[in-house]
Write a protein that holds these residues in place. Structure first.
Motif, mmCIF file in Angstrom:
data_model
loop_
_atom_site.group_PDB
_atom_site.id
_atom_site.type_symbol
_atom_site.label_atom_id
_atom_site.label_comp_id
_atom_site.label_asym_id
_atom_site.label_seq_id
_atom_site.Cartn_x
_atom_site.Cartn_y
_atom_site.Cartn_z
ATOM 1 N N LEU A 474 44.386 41.297 12.492
ATOM 2 C CA LEU A 474 43.033 40.938 12.074
ATOM 3 C C LEU A 474 42.066 40.898 13.254
ATOM 4 C CD1 LEU A 474 43.786 38.147 9.444
ATOM 5 C CD2 LEU A 474 43.170 40.536 9.036
ATOM 6 N N THR A 475 42.565 40.645 14.458
ATOM 7 C CA THR A 475 41.705 40.735 15.633
ATOM 8 C C THR A 475 41.200 42.150 15.816
ATOM 9 O OG1 THR A 475 43.023 38.979 16.660
ATOM 10 C CG2 THR A 475 41.541 40.212 18.089
ATOM 11 N N GLY A 476 42.093 43.122 15.644
ATOM 12 C CA GLY A 476 41.656 44.516 15.689
ATOM 13 C C GLY A 476 40.667 44.850 14.594
ATOM 14 N N ILE A 477 40.858 44.268 13.408
ATOM 15 C CA ILE A 477 39.914 44.497 12.313
ATOM 16 C C ILE A 477 38.542 43.931 12.667
ATOM 17 C CG2 ILE A 477 39.413 43.940 9.911
ATOM 18 C CD1 ILE A 477 41.573 46.045 10.259
ATOM 19 N N CYS A 478 38.523 42.774 13.310
ATOM 20 C CA CYS A 478 37.241 42.190 13.725
ATOM 21 C C CYS A 478 36.507 43.114 14.688
ATOM 22 C CB CYS A 478 37.471 40.829 14.377
ATOM 23 S SG CYS A 478 37.958 39.521 13.247
ATOM 24 N N SER A 479 37.215 43.614 15.690
ATOM 25 C CA SER A 479 36.580 44.509 16.661
ATOM 26 C C SER A 479 36.117 45.796 15.999
ATOM 27 C CB SER A 479 37.549 44.820 17.801
ATOM 28 O OG SER A 479 37.861 43.660 18.540
ATOM 29 N N GLY A 480 36.948 46.345 15.115
ATOM 30 C CA GLY A 480 36.551 47.571 14.418
ATOM 31 C C GLY A 480 35.320 47.371 13.554
ATOM 32 N N SER A 481 35.240 46.239 12.886
ATOM 33 C CA SER A 481 34.063 45.979 12.046
ATOM 34 C C SER A 481 32.806 45.785 12.886
ATOM 35 C CB SER A 481 34.322 44.732 11.195
ATOM 36 O OG SER A 481 35.447 44.913 10.354
ATOM 37 N N ILE A 482 32.940 45.088 14.023
ATOM 38 C CA ILE A 482 31.778 44.907 14.895
ATOM 39 C C ILE A 482 31.305 46.244 15.445
ATOM 40 C CG2 ILE A 482 31.019 43.888 17.069
ATOM 41 C CD1 ILE A 482 32.899 41.545 16.498
ATOM 42 N N CYS A 483 32.249 47.091 15.873
ATOM 43 C CA CYS A 483 31.865 48.421 16.357
ATOM 44 C C CYS A 483 31.202 49.245 15.262
ATOM 45 C CB CYS A 483 33.095 49.151 16.890
ATOM 46 S SG CYS A 483 33.779 48.453 18.405
ATOM 47 N N THR A 484 31.698 49.101 14.042
ATOM 48 C CA THR A 484 31.087 49.837 12.928
ATOM 49 C C THR A 484 29.650 49.378 12.700
ATOM 50 O OG1 THR A 484 33.222 50.149 11.852
ATOM 51 C CG2 THR A 484 31.268 50.304 10.460
ATOM 52 N N ILE A 485 29.409 48.092 12.735
ATOM 53 C CA ILE A 485 28.048 47.581 12.509
ATOM 54 C C ILE A 485 27.100 48.095 13.596
ATOM 55 C CG2 ILE A 485 26.653 45.490 12.467
ATOM 56 C CD1 ILE A 485 29.084 44.071 11.223
ATOM 57 N N VAL A 486 27.539 48.036 14.857
ATOM 58 C CA VAL A 486 26.667 48.464 15.962
ATOM 59 C C VAL A 486 26.410 49.960 15.904
ATOM 60 C CG1 VAL A 486 26.502 48.636 18.464
ATOM 61 C CG2 VAL A 486 27.391 46.541 17.423
ATOM 62 N N VAL A 487 27.466 50.749 15.734
ATOM 63 C CA VAL A 487 27.316 52.210 15.747
ATOM 64 C C VAL A 487 26.541 52.684 14.525
ATOM 65 C CG1 VAL A 487 28.591 54.370 15.590
ATOM 66 C CG2 VAL A 487 29.348 52.591 17.174
ATOM 67 N N ALA A 488 26.791 52.089 13.357
ATOM 68 C CA ALA A 488 26.073 52.514 12.156
ATOM 69 C C ALA A 488 24.581 52.204 12.274
ATOM 70 C CB ALA A 488 26.665 51.824 10.931
ATOM 71 N N ALA A 489 24.271 51.037 12.784
ATOM 72 C CA ALA A 489 22.850 50.699 12.953
ATOM 73 C C ALA A 489 22.181 51.616 13.974
ATOM 74 C CB ALA A 489 22.726 49.243 13.390
ATOM 75 N N TRP A 490 22.893 51.953 15.049
ATOM 76 C CA TRP A 490 22.328 52.853 16.058
ATOM 77 C C TRP A 490 22.140 54.254 15.492
ATOM 78 C CZ3 TRP A 490 25.127 54.007 21.386
ATOM 79 C CH2 TRP A 490 24.300 54.853 22.143
ATOM 80 N N THR A 491 23.172 54.760 14.802
ATOM 81 C CA THR A 491 23.099 56.134 14.292
ATOM 82 C C THR A 491 22.027 56.266 13.211
ATOM 83 O OG1 THR A 491 25.482 56.289 14.698
ATOM 84 C CG2 THR A 491 24.487 58.016 13.356
ATOM 85 N N ALA A 492 21.770 55.215 12.442
ATOM 86 C CA ALA A 492 20.751 55.289 11.397
ATOM 87 C C ALA A 492 19.364 55.529 11.974
ATOM 88 C CB ALA A 492 20.765 54.009 10.567
ATOM 89 N N THR A 493 19.171 55.175 13.223
ATOM 90 C CA THR A 493 17.851 55.372 13.839
ATOM 91 C C THR A 493 17.695 56.736 14.489
ATOM 92 O OG1 THR A 493 18.613 54.367 15.912
ATOM 93 C CG2 THR A 493 17.637 52.899 14.266
#
Length: 570
Positions: A474-493
């Protein structure tokens, strides 16, 4: 005169009576010496109420009595045997118990007693080692699981060749004018920076999670369990908000996972307290080894470099035949390589901590790392292939056991899967890395021995209900979800068309990097369980595990073990 004569006669009678008593006392004394004589001739003497065996008879008894005996007398035969036979060592065998030999005066015509087995025939048994004892060494130099090591080396050679070829194709497409050149420039501009940023972010999060678990284990167990639910739910909602078909599908997957994660968090709430205690106790030896984290640094650095070349190879795969299949092969290859990196760090830490528990040694982390990269690399490769599949099978077995009802088909399938899982799990589990690192055993042998050790100590319920592996996952899941939020928000712009692809890739990278860093606490917990099972009396262990066992047996604590096949179906 008449009166004096009776008095004199009376005095003479008293003197004769005294002489007669002296003769009788002397005769009794001689008979007593004759009765005690056989014991002395056998070389036995009673010292402080205990019998001790002597090689030669004492020199204090009268040999004149022996000289009057004939050569065929039983007493002389016994004496001759006692003087010729050497006594065995009392450290190995107690002296043989013999019945007292009767006096030759009582049995003059008795046949000689049968001779007892000579001690020389029993003495070699004391020097023969017990066949059940298996001699193990902590310095085994043999390579484990050589076939798996050979396959992994071939895979690495093929992966390096494929990545190099695809990088060449990517550079070739970038230099040639046309649609491929424009597409690759667009990818390099809007795709590559987000991937590199996800790699840096995942490494940073990995060290943050590891440091937090080592400093605040009790608090971080709850943060990780509920944080994974929160972050996956937030990532899924964010992806759905983009209102793109691809991101909507990925967002639904994230939300479904978060729901299951939340149910799991409620299910294991009662076990978080014990998990926190195990983390606190197992991480105590880490402070004694300042360089124990160096293998993790090296593995994360190697992972980042390989990831950088790997993403360029993915870009080059777009100019090759069947890009989806090539990219899928690259993803599977990356997953195996990073899992091997994680297990190399796991083996290094496991050997350092296991030797500390088992022998009280402070081993060199560098030497243990070299051993993990050479002698035990084959076991790391084999375990990297099977352990994730076995853990997934455990989840499936639990799920089938929960949904099992009146349906006969589901009933049979559930128990079939449970039986398969039980058979495979005893031959391949994540606990094996401790004995692989400490004793140099193969993966399957170490798995079987470790599970037998748990069964012998009656620790199966405690080990089966442990959630350390789930916490690291679940620690890996936390990091993966945080990376997804950051990268998705960046790529949307910058480029909305890459949101779905980059979101999945960022989650994958974040998960893999964090699992490498969490190998250290995971290995410490595994060593605590396995080394306790080997020597529960070690002063380095407290009452944490015994108290847990007592609570489970008394029914005051709840353990949720992996479902097992009922005996009537075995």
């Amino acid at each position: 005169m008449g009166a004096a004569e009776p008095e004199a006669l009376h005095r003479e009678n008293e003197e004769e009576d005294d002489k007669q008593e002296e003769r009788e006392n002397g005769r009794k004394k001689e008979e007593k010496e004759e009765e005690e004589l056989p014991d002395l001739e056998r070389g036995e003497r009673n010292i402080n109420g205990k019998e001790s065996v002597q090689t030669h008879p004492p020199t204090g008894f009268q040999m004149s009595r022996m000289q009057r005996l004939s050569n065929t007398n039983p007493l002389r035969l016994v004496m001759n045997n006692a003087t010729r036979v050497a006594s065995p060592s009392p450290a190995h065998h107690p002296p043989p118990t013999r019945r007292p030999t009767p006096s030759p005066l009582q049995q003059p015509h008795q046949q000689p007693p049968p001779q007892q087995p000579q001690p020389q025939q029993q003495q070699p048994r004391s020097t023969t080692p017990t066949p059940q004892i298996s001699i193990v060494t902590l310095n085994s130099r043999s390579y484990t699981n050589k076939i798996s090591l050979f396959v992994f080396i071939l895979h690495m050679a093929g992966a390096v060749g494929l990545v190099g070829f695809l990088i060449f194709k990517g550079v070739q497409g970038l230099l040639q004018e046309g649609s491929s050149q424009r597409r690759e420039k667009r990818i390099l501009k809007y795709f590559l920076p987000q991937v590199e940023a996800a790699s840096f972010l995942s490494i940073t999060l990995a060290f943050m999670w590891q440091k937090a678990v080592r400093v605040w284990p009790k608090f971080m167990v709850h943060v990780i369990i509920w944080g994974s639910f929160t972050f996956t739910l937030a990532a899924g909602i964010l992806l759905i908000c983009f209102q793109i078909p691809a991101t909507d599908g990925i967002g639904v997957v994230f939300i479904a996972f978060s729901v299951g994660n939340g149910l799991y968090a409620c299910w294991v709430t009662q076990r978080t307290s014990f998990c926190s205690k195990i983390f606190i106790k197992s991480l105590e030896p880490v402070s004694k080894f300042p360089d124990i984290n160096q293998p993790t640094y090296w593995m994360l650095g190697a992972g980042f470099l390989w990831m950088s070349f790997w993403i360029i190879a993915v870009i080059g795969a777009l100019n090759f035949y069947v890009p989806p299949l090539v990219i899928m092969a690259l993803v599977l290859s990356l997953a195996w390589i990073t899992e091997v990196m994680r297990n190399v760090a796991n083996l290094t830490v496991s050997r350092v901590i296991a030797l500390y528990y088992l022998r009280g040694m402070q081993s060199s982390t560098q030497f243990c790392f070299q051993r993990a990269m050479s002698n035990n690399l084959g076991s790391a490769c084999l375990g990297s292939l099977f352990v994730p599949a076995i853990e997934a099978l455990r989840i499936v077995a639990r799920g089938l056991n929960l949904i099992e009802g009146e349906d006969e088909f589901m009933f049979s399938c559930a128990h079939c899967c449970l039986k398969v899982m039980d058979s495979i799990f005893t031959r391949g589990n994540g606990w094996a890395y401790v004995q692989i690192a400490a004793y140099g055993k193969g993966f399957v042998k170490a798995s079987q021995d470790t599970w037998e050790l748990f069964s012998k100590r009656e620790m199966v319920e405690v080990v089966d209900s442990d959630i350390t592996s789930a916490i690291c996952f679940l620690t890996g899941i936390c990091s993966g979800s945080i990376c997804t939020i950051v990268v998705a928000a960046w790529t949307a712009t910058v480029h909305r068309g890459y949101i779905a692809t980059l979101s999945v890739l960022a989650a994958f990278i974040g998960y893999l990097m964090t699992r490498i860093a969490m190998a250290l606490p995971h290995a410490c917990v595994s060593c605590y369980y396995v080394c306790y099972a080997e020597n529960p009396e070690n002063r380095l262990f407290d009452r944490t595990i015994p108290d847990r066992l007592d609570l489970i047996r008394s029914g005051r604590d709840v353990a949720v073990p992996t479902p097992r096949v009922p005996r009537r179906f075995q």
